[in-house]
Each structure stands twice: as C-alpha cells, then as structure tokens.
Design a protein around this motif. Structure first.
Motif, mmCIF file in Angstrom:
data_model
loop_
_atom_site.group_PDB
_atom_site.id
_atom_site.type_symbol
_atom_site.label_atom_id
_atom_site.label_comp_id
_atom_site.label_asym_id
_atom_site.label_seq_id
_atom_site.Cartn_x
_atom_site.Cartn_y
_atom_site.Cartn_z
ATOM 1 N N ILE A 90 32.082 57.301 16.412
ATOM 2 C CA ILE A 90 32.800 56.242 15.585
ATOM 3 C C ILE A 90 32.045 56.256 14.307
ATOM 4 O O ILE A 90 30.741 56.255 14.139
ATOM 5 N N ASP A 103 40.991 56.194 16.961
ATOM 6 C CA ASP A 103 39.642 55.004 17.082
ATOM 7 C C ASP A 103 38.446 55.979 16.515
ATOM 8 O O ASP A 103 37.353 55.261 16.770
ATOM 9 N N THR A 109 37.609 55.560 13.381
ATOM 10 C CA THR A 109 36.794 54.530 12.465
ATOM 11 C C THR A 109 37.508 53.227 12.549
ATOM 12 O O THR A 109 38.507 53.331 13.020
#
Length: 197
Positions: free
Chosen positions: A22, A49, A51
């Motif tokens: 992430i 998902d 960032t």
C-alpha cells in the motif's frame, strides 16, 4: 497483451507490487510522475486498494494526459506472459518470490521496491548476489521522488553490467528448467517421493 503488442521491443516499464503493498497518496503521485518522466511506455498494475486518499478524478486525469504511453490495469492475471513479452524492458517489483522467479526466468532487470518480510531478502539477492537489479531508495522523508524514479529507471536500463547478468541468469534458468536440468531433476525426485518410489 494487445497494448504490449503495439509497443517497441524493450521499451515498456512494467510495474507491479503484488497483492499487499500500500502506497501513500504522495508516494503514488511521485511514482506516477516519475514513471512518466522516463518517456517510456508504462504498464502499471494498480489494485483498487493500492493507495489511500487518492481521488478517482486524479487517476482519470493522469490517464487522460498520458494515454499514449500509459496503461493502468487493476490486475495482471497473465503476469508470466507480460514478463515474457518482447516489449518489456524492466520490472519494477515488490520482489515477492513468484515475481522474482518470473522476472529472472524472462531475463528482465529489476527495480526493487520491497514492502515486507521475504521481499527484502529477495531484493538483497537481486541487488547484491545475482546483480540483476537495483534498489529504489527513498530520501530521509521516506519518499522516492519523481526525479529519483526517472533517474533510477535510466540507470538500470543503461547498465551494461546488469544487462550481462540478466542474460546469464536467463540462460542458467532455461538450462535448469529443461529436461535434465537441476530444477527438473529436483521436481522429478519430489514427484517420485510423493508416489512412494
């Protein structure tokens, strides 16, 4: 794959960070702009998902501005085929083991950006032992800025030493995977053990 077919040989920067990494909004934007600064075609796997805090509008605007050279997908289920494609020049990766083996087997230099656990060890092998890649290094703020991204891609692709190592490792992998090779023999031994032979 049809988009890759339209790109020149050894031109595309392929970017994939696996299923868990992430990025912050700032890092995502810096990476995106840095990749564009290379002037090279870009194929980037961006999970929904990947960032936090990034607006869909920003991504849409980015894609519109760079539609000639940039392809963003939310998953690449045929990564092995992507990495084997003649248009791919390098692999920016989280250095997961599967990605590491696939990139190595297909003779691609790596830009390593590990996220956690074994990925750091894999990066160490790629950069320090095998010599077929480089680390993406952040500054003291822990951000890799766009100029650094651009410069690192160019350093990687202009390194004759890395290009030589990549080719040697590709040939070694091909020998080991072929009939009679060490990987082939080890797998055969495992199958025989499982069958009680």
């Amino acid at each position: 794959m049809s988009w890759l077919d339209q790109q020149p040989p050894k031109s595309v920067v392929y970017v994939a960070f696996g299923s868990l990494a992430i990025f912050s909004e700032v890092q995502f934007k810096e990476l995106a702009h840095g990749l564009v600064l290379t002037g090279r075609p870009l194929l980037w796997v961006v999970r929904p998902d990947f960032t936090t805090g990034l607006s869909k509008e920003w991504v849409d605007d980015f894609l519109e501005e760079n539609k000639e050279k940039c392809k963003i997908v939310d998953w690449a289920p045929q990564q092995q085929q992507v990495l084997a494609h003649e248009s791919v020049a390098c692999f920016m990766s989280h250095c997961g083991w599967n990605s590491t083996l696939e990139g190595l087997r297909n003779g691609l230099p790596f830009l390593c950006w590990p996220y956690f656990t074994d990925q750091f060890m894999n990066q160490s092998y790629i950069c320090n032992v095998w010599g077929n890649g480089m680390k993406m290094e952040s500054d003291e703020s822990r951000i890799v800025y766009r100029e650094r991204v651009r410069d690192r891609v160019e350093e990687l692709l202009s390194s004759e030493e890395i290009a030589k190592k990549v080719q040697e490792l590709k040939e070694l992998a091909a020998r080991n995977l072929s009939i009679g090779g060490t990987s082939y023999q080890n797998f055969k031994r495992l199958v025989n053990l499982m069958m009680g032979e």
